[in-house]
Design a protein around this motif. Structure first.
Motif, mmCIF file in Angstrom:
data_model
loop_
_atom_site.group_PDB
_atom_site.id
_atom_site.type_symbol
_atom_site.label_atom_id
_atom_site.label_comp_id
_atom_site.label_asym_id
_atom_site.label_seq_id
_atom_site.Cartn_x
_atom_site.Cartn_y
_atom_site.Cartn_z
ATOM 1 N N ASP A 83 50.734 28.035 42.112
ATOM 2 C CA ASP A 83 50.276 26.816 42.948
ATOM 3 C C ASP A 83 48.467 26.508 42.673
ATOM 4 O O ASP A 83 48.033 25.816 43.118
ATOM 5 N N ASP A 84 47.729 27.682 41.814
ATOM 6 C CA ASP A 84 46.574 27.331 41.277
ATOM 7 C C ASP A 84 46.360 26.192 40.322
ATOM 8 O O ASP A 84 47.180 26.039 39.316
ATOM 9 N N GLU A 85 44.927 25.567 40.236
ATOM 10 C CA GLU A 85 44.602 24.732 39.267
ATOM 11 C C GLU A 85 44.174 25.485 38.012
ATOM 12 O O GLU A 85 43.796 26.801 38.337
ATOM 13 N N ILE A 86 44.169 24.986 36.859
ATOM 14 C CA ILE A 86 43.610 25.936 35.760
ATOM 15 C C ILE A 86 42.093 25.827 35.896
ATOM 16 O O ILE A 86 41.497 24.951 36.046
ATOM 17 N N LYS A 87 41.544 27.072 35.444
ATOM 18 C CA LYS A 87 40.217 27.131 35.487
ATOM 19 C C LYS A 87 39.955 28.612 34.592
ATOM 20 O O LYS A 87 40.795 29.228 34.154
ATOM 21 N N LEU A 88 38.758 28.662 34.287
ATOM 22 C CA LEU A 88 38.134 29.931 33.497
ATOM 23 C C LEU A 88 39.013 30.994 33.803
ATOM 24 O O LEU A 88 39.033 31.270 34.935
ATOM 25 N N GLY A 89 39.417 31.807 32.852
ATOM 26 C CA GLY A 89 40.426 33.007 32.822
ATOM 27 C C GLY A 89 41.828 32.773 32.889
ATOM 28 O O GLY A 89 42.530 33.827 32.902
ATOM 29 N N ALA A 90 42.242 31.694 33.136
ATOM 30 C CA ALA A 90 43.716 31.286 33.144
ATOM 31 C C ALA A 90 44.356 31.509 31.901
ATOM 32 O O ALA A 90 43.743 31.102 30.883
ATOM 33 N N ILE A 91 45.544 32.207 31.722
ATOM 34 C CA ILE A 91 46.303 32.014 30.721
ATOM 35 C C ILE A 91 47.462 31.111 30.983
ATOM 36 O O ILE A 91 48.335 31.209 31.969
ATOM 37 N N VAL A 92 47.628 29.919 30.071
ATOM 38 C CA VAL A 92 48.550 28.973 30.344
ATOM 39 C C VAL A 92 49.484 28.746 29.044
ATOM 40 O O VAL A 92 49.151 28.864 27.965
ATOM 41 N N SER A 93 50.722 28.758 29.530
ATOM 42 C CA SER A 93 51.836 28.178 28.563
ATOM 43 C C SER A 93 52.018 26.742 28.574
ATOM 44 O O SER A 93 52.355 26.201 29.768
ATOM 45 N N LEU A 94 52.260 26.308 27.382
ATOM 46 C CA LEU A 94 52.355 24.828 27.312
ATOM 47 C C LEU A 94 53.981 24.663 26.454
ATOM 48 O O LEU A 94 54.137 25.620 25.956
ATOM 49 N N SER A 95 54.593 23.558 26.879
ATOM 50 C CA SER A 95 55.621 23.308 26.272
ATOM 51 C C SER A 95 55.485 23.223 24.900
ATOM 52 O O SER A 95 54.554 23.055 24.325
#
Length: 148
Positions: A83-95
């Motif tokens: 539920d969180d917005e992406i901000k500094l420190g996030a690890i994000v997976s993309l298609s």
């Protein structure tokens, strides 16, 4: 779930190695600049001057590494949920299989056998990700599939 503290330690290890390389290069250039054989014999003899410029540039690189290392150490590492917005420190997976660690420094470094790429807010992808949410489609057509 990825261990962000372990990832930070790996990134710091890379930075410390590069810092030491820059420090060694600065020391070598300084030694060359101050060596007795580097004294200019004519106005066109610039070996000593060039070595001094190189030593200064390498010393600046060391200072830049120190700043980057300190910023990375001071960054609070938090876990994110769906539920969180992406901000500094996030690890994000993309298609498409790309995984990014969104940090304020160290853009372009790769971790975990090149499976995780560090990106910064200044990068084009970082600008698209900042404030985005899971399942959002980015301008380049990739979808955010996971965040932690």
């Amino acid at each position: 779930m990825l261990n962000k503290e372990r990832l930070r330690e790996k990134l710091l290890c890379l930075l410390y190695t590069q810092r030491q390389n820059a420090l060694d290069a600065a020391d070598t250039a300084h030694d060359l600049a101050t060596h007795e054989q580097s004294v200019a014999e004519t106005q066109y003899d610039t070996v000593g001057l060039e070595a001094a410029y190189l030593a200064h540039g390498q010393s600046q690189r060391v200072a830049d590494f120190d700043l980057t290392i300190n910023r990375l150490k001071a960054l609070p590492l938090q876990d994110f949920n769906q539920d969180d917005e992406i901000k500094l420190g996030a690890i994000v997976s993309l298609s498409g299989g790309m995984t990014c660690w969104f940090l304020p420094v160290c853009g372009g470094y790769k971790l975990e056998e090149d499976k995780i790429v560090v990106i910064t807010p200044q990068s084009p992808l970082g600008q698209m990700l900042d404030g985005a949410e899971i399942e959002e489609i980015l301008q380049d057509g990739r979808e955010i599939t996971d965040i932690c």
